[in-house]
Design a protein around this motif. Structure first.
Motif, PDB file in Angstrom:
ATOM      1  N   ILE A  78       0.839  -1.206   0.000  1.00 27.40           N
ATOM      2  CA  ILE A  78       0.000   0.000   0.000  1.00 27.40           C
ATOM      3  C   ILE A  78       0.871   1.252   0.000  1.00 27.40           C
ATOM      4  N   ALA A  79       1.908   1.243   0.829  1.00 26.27           N
ATOM      5  CA  ALA A  79       2.786   2.406   0.924  1.00 26.27           C
ATOM      6  C   ALA A  79       3.496   2.697  -0.392  1.00 26.27           C
ATOM      7  N   LEU A  80       3.667   1.674  -1.230  1.00 22.20           N
ATOM      8  CA  LEU A  80       4.373   1.846  -2.503  1.00 22.20           C
ATOM      9  C   LEU A  80       3.431   2.051  -3.685  1.00 22.20           C
ATOM     10  N   SER A  81       2.116   2.056  -3.437  1.00 19.43           N
ATOM     11  CA  SER A  81       1.142   2.094  -4.520  1.00 19.43           C
ATOM     12  C   SER A  81       0.676   3.515  -4.815  1.00 19.43           C
ATOM     13  N   ASP A  82       0.341   3.762  -6.089  1.00 15.71           N
ATOM     14  CA  ASP A  82      -0.233   5.041  -6.514  1.00 15.71           C
ATOM     15  C   ASP A  82      -1.629   4.869  -7.118  1.00 15.71           C
ATOM     16  N   SER A  83      -2.199   3.670  -7.032  1.00 17.07           N
ATOM     17  CA  SER A  83      -3.510   3.381  -7.609  1.00 17.07           C
ATOM     18  C   SER A  83      -4.512   3.149  -6.490  1.00 17.07           C
ATOM     19  N   LEU A  84      -5.575   3.967  -6.453  1.00 22.75           N
ATOM     20  CA  LEU A  84      -6.571   3.813  -5.397  1.00 22.75           C
ATOM     21  C   LEU A  84      -7.304   2.471  -5.479  1.00 22.75           C
ATOM     22  N   PRO A  85      -7.746   1.999  -6.661  1.00 23.22           N
ATOM     23  CA  PRO A  85      -8.382   0.671  -6.703  1.00 23.22           C
ATOM     24  C   PRO A  85      -7.465  -0.439  -6.186  1.00 23.22           C
ATOM     25  N   LEU A  86      -6.170  -0.362  -6.498  1.00 26.54           N
ATOM     26  CA  LEU A  86      -5.239  -1.364  -5.990  1.00 26.54           C
ATOM     27  C   LEU A  86      -5.109  -1.265  -4.479  1.00 26.54           C
ATOM     28  N   ILE A  87      -5.053  -0.051  -3.947  1.00 22.39           N
ATOM     29  CA  ILE A  87      -4.969   0.135  -2.498  1.00 22.39           C
ATOM     30  C   ILE A  87      -6.189  -0.476  -1.819  1.00 22.39           C
ATOM     31  N   ASP A  88      -7.379  -0.290  -2.414  1.00 27.48           N
ATOM     32  CA  ASP A  88      -8.590  -0.877  -1.829  1.00 27.48           C
ATOM     33  C   ASP A  88      -8.482  -2.399  -1.757  1.00 27.48           C
ATOM     34  N   LEU A  89      -7.990  -3.028  -2.835  1.00 25.22           N
ATOM     35  CA  LEU A  89      -7.833  -4.482  -2.844  1.00 25.22           C
ATOM     36  C   LEU A  89      -6.811  -4.938  -1.801  1.00 25.22           C
ATOM     37  N   LEU A  90      -5.721  -4.206  -1.693  1.00 25.86           N
ATOM     38  CA  LEU A  90      -4.692  -4.554  -0.707  1.00 25.86           C
ATOM     39  C   LEU A  90      -5.213  -4.382   0.712  1.00 25.86           C
ATOM     40  N   ARG A  91      -6.038  -3.365   0.936  1.00 23.66           N
ATOM     41  CA  ARG A  91      -6.614  -3.170   2.266  1.00 23.66           C
ATOM     42  C   ARG A  91      -7.577  -4.307   2.618  1.00 23.66           C
ATOM     43  N   ALA A  92      -8.321  -4.806   1.622  1.00 22.43           N
ATOM     44  CA  ALA A  92      -9.206  -5.939   1.885  1.00 22.43           C
ATOM     45  C   ALA A  92      -8.392  -7.168   2.292  1.00 22.43           C
ATOM     46  N   ALA A  93      -7.292  -7.420   1.594  1.00 21.27           N
ATOM     47  CA  ALA A  93      -6.430  -8.543   1.952  1.00 21.27           C
ATOM     48  C   ALA A  93      -5.798  -8.336   3.331  1.00 21.27           C
ATOM     49  N   GLN A  94      -5.431  -7.096   3.639  1.00 20.48           N
ATOM     50  CA  GLN A  94      -4.856  -6.792   4.949  1.00 20.48           C
ATOM     51  C   GLN A  94      -5.867  -7.063   6.060  1.00 20.48           C
ATOM     52  N   GLY A  95      -7.136  -6.767   5.812  1.00 20.48           N
ATOM     53  CA  GLY A  95      -8.169  -7.063   6.802  1.00 20.48           C
ATOM     54  C   GLY A  95      -8.289  -8.547   7.085  1.00 20.48           C
ATOM     55  N   CYS A  96      -8.149  -9.375   6.046  1.00 15.67           N
ATOM     56  CA  CYS A  96      -8.160 -10.835   6.250  1.00 15.67           C
ATOM     57  C   CYS A  96      -6.998 -11.253   7.160  1.00 15.67           C
ATOM     58  N   GLY A  97      -5.816 -10.683   6.932  1.00 15.74           N
ATOM     59  CA  GLY A  97      -4.681 -10.992   7.786  1.00 15.74           C
ATOM     60  C   GLY A  97      -4.899 -10.553   9.220  1.00 15.74           C
ATOM     61  N   GLY A  98      -5.496  -9.376   9.400  1.00 14.54           N
ATOM     62  CA  GLY A  98      -5.786  -8.906  10.749  1.00 14.54           C
ATOM     63  C   GLY A  98      -6.757  -9.811  11.480  1.00 14.54           C
ATOM     64  N   ALA A  99      -7.771 -10.316  10.777  1.00 14.19           N
ATOM     65  CA  ALA A  99      -8.724 -11.235  11.394  1.00 14.19           C
ATOM     66  C   ALA A  99      -8.024 -12.514  11.843  1.00 14.19           C
ATOM     67  N   ALA A 100      -7.091 -13.013  11.034  1.00 22.05           N
ATOM     68  CA  ALA A 100      -6.343 -14.222  11.403  1.00 22.05           C
ATOM     69  C   ALA A 100      -5.498 -13.983  12.651  1.00 22.05           C
ATOM     70  N   VAL A 101      -4.898 -12.812  12.755  1.00 24.38           N
ATOM     71  CA  VAL A 101      -4.070 -12.496  13.928  1.00 24.38           C
ATOM     72  C   VAL A 101      -4.914 -12.479  15.201  1.00 24.38           C
ATOM     73  N   LEU A 102      -6.042 -11.791  15.175  1.00 25.21           N
ATOM     74  CA  LEU A 102      -6.860 -11.682  16.379  1.00 25.21           C
ATOM     75  C   LEU A 102      -7.395 -13.035  16.823  1.00 25.21           C
ATOM     76  N   ALA A 103      -7.952 -13.802  15.899  1.00 29.17           N
ATOM     77  CA  ALA A 103      -8.588 -15.060  16.270  1.00 29.17           C
ATOM     78  C   ALA A 103      -7.570 -16.091  16.748  1.00 29.17           C
TER      79      ALA A 103
END
Length: 474
Positions: A78-103
């Motif tokens: 995300i920090a290296l991206s300049d495309s908003l649609p790509l950032i949205d997709l990466l944030r969705a994947a990041q949310g999946c990782g966060g859910a795995a960490v908490l559970a």
């Protein structure tokens, strides 16, 4: 686990602080930029229960490492991206990782420690999670001021990588009697919860009566009903035993986020933009204004664990909800001329309430079931917590935007223009020539949200006090 838990809430609050500059640099609209938050919140909430079940079956340490690695990698991209649609997709994947960490992380702790050590471990976990929430606005404000919005995501990646190195030493555990994965339950629940999130996204963008809001509302009811039917039909293979919801004490613990944490998250996300847009504070000073809210969360989780061990879980959670309700009602004085001292009292009460609850909630959730089901219990608890928080963030945005727009229309602002001004104001972008009417309208909307949050806390305090009352031994 504590290090990873500090990175997750910073991914939410830090991104919220970085949104205005991200939007300006990438030249995106307000609605499009909001998906940077919505994409993360949607997957973060809807995948927690699924990740808990996967952890019980395939190994909690394995799922924990995969989750932390995903959070770190997505933040770096995300920090290296300049495309908003790509950032949205990466944030969705990041949310999946966060859910795995908490559970999986809570399940690792539940398996590795017992008694006083477990209470202390979960007290530290609550402090770390609260610290990420608490320090997020201030740290993100400083990073944005010094190095821009990308620095926020570089910071998340650095903290997650440090956690990954520590987590390699975590002990492996799983449920030895795990059944094959419950795909029907997994699919209906995840899709149903995602549909709930889309309801509030549609309400913010298109209004409450639009097809974009009504369609996901109907879908969520159908899917979640199907989930209950599927899980009750074959309890042995279910990813979570829905019969536990017959127990009042379990329901009371799982539903605590509605009574305690919603106000904290809503204030962290929307009060800094309010202060920036209407009071003239910069990003850093608006974050510093939240210190009375955030500082107690660094101290009181351990106090909550200590108090719970010497009194009762009932006492701690009821007290937390009452403090939160009083603090929310104190925010009815919020206006564009509010001083730091005027906000300190209500924010301090909310911070004390959520800090006490953070010290006992996770431990209470995983202690309510046998340890072999700790992953599933942590999954359902974190699913409810994250779903409640993401729905509250999306719902508060809808209420603030629509209520502010309605007030501006009553003042004679044309409908489309009123909605545009309201959307910008909620994100802290206010034109100086429109300051007075926008300030009055947005303040009124904030008061409405505060009353709603206070009502939830009052109801939660009453139900918690009743549900957790001592029962005679049989």
């Amino acid at each position: 686990m504590a290090t990873a838990s500090a990175a997750l809430p910073f991914s939410v609050t830090g991104a919220a602080v970085a949104l205005p500059e991200l939007s300006a640099q990438l030249g995106s609209s307000i609605g499009a930029t909001q998906w940077v938050q919505n994409a993360f919140n949607l997957t973060f909430a809807s995948m927690a229960m699924a990740c808990g079940s996967l952890a019980d079956r395939f190994g909690r340490r394995r799922v924990l490492l995969a989750g932390i690695g995903t959070v770190a990698a997505m933040a770096l991209l995300i920090a290296l991206s300049d495309s908003l649609p790509l950032i949205d997709l990466l944030r969705a994947a990041q949310g999946c990782g966060g859910a795995a960490v908490l559970a999986s992380g809570a399940a690792v702790l539940a398996h590795a420690a017992t008694g006083q050590r477990r209470r202390f471990a979960f007290g530290v976990l609550g402090t770390s999670f609260g610290g990420g929430l608490a320090l997020g606005p201030v740290a993100a404000g400083a990073l944005v001021d010094v190095a821009g919005w990308r620095a926020v995501f570089f910071a998340v990646a650095a903290v997650a990588l440090a956690a990954l190195l520590c987590a390699r030493r975590a002990p492996e555990s799983r449920n030895p009697a795990a059944t094959p994965l419950d795909w029907p339950g997994l699919g209906t629940f995840t899709a149903g919860l995602a549909s709930v999130s889309f309801v509030f996204v549609g309400a913010t963008t298109h209004g409450w009566g639009s097809a974009a809001t009504v369609a996901p509302l109907v879908a969520s009811v159908v899917l979640l009903t199907a989930f209950v039917v599927v899980e009750a039909r074959d309890v042995r293979r279910a990813m979570f035993d829905v019969r536990l919801f017959r127990r009042a004490d379990f329901v009371a613990v799982v539903c605590q986020p509605f009574a305690v944490t919603l106000a904290f998250v809503v204030l962290l996300v929307y009060l800094p933009p309010y202060l920036q847009g209407l009071t003239g504070r910069d990003v850093l000073s608006s974050g510093l204004a939240l210190i009375p809210l955030t500082l107690p969360v660094l101290v009181t989780p351990l106090l909550g664990g200590w108090l719970g061990a010497r009194t009762s879980l009932r006492t701690v959670l009821t007290l937390a909800a009452v403090l939160n309700a009083v603090g929310c009602l104190g925010l009815l004085t919020l206006n564009p001329h509010s001083t730091w001292l005027g906000l300190a009292g209500p924010l301090l009460l909310c911070g004390l309430g959520v800090g006490l609850a953070f010290g006992v909630m996770d431990n209470a959730a995983v202690s309510s079931v046998p340890v072999e089901h700790a992953g599933a219990a942590a999954g359902i608890f974190n699913t409810v917590r994250l779903a409640a928080e993401s729905i509250a963030v999306a719902g508060a945005a809808a209420v603030l935007t629509n209520w502010t727009a309605a007030a501006l229309r009553r003042d004679g602002v044309p409908g489309g223009r009123a909605g545009e001004i309201a959307g910008h104001a909620v994100q802290g972008l206010v034109d100086g020539s429109e300051g007075a009417p926008v300030g009055a309208a947005l303040s009124s909307a904030f008061h409405l949200v505060a009353v709603g949050l206070a009502a939830l806390s009052v109801v939660g305090a009453a139900l918690t006090y009743r549900a957790l009352r001592p029962r005679p031994a049989r």
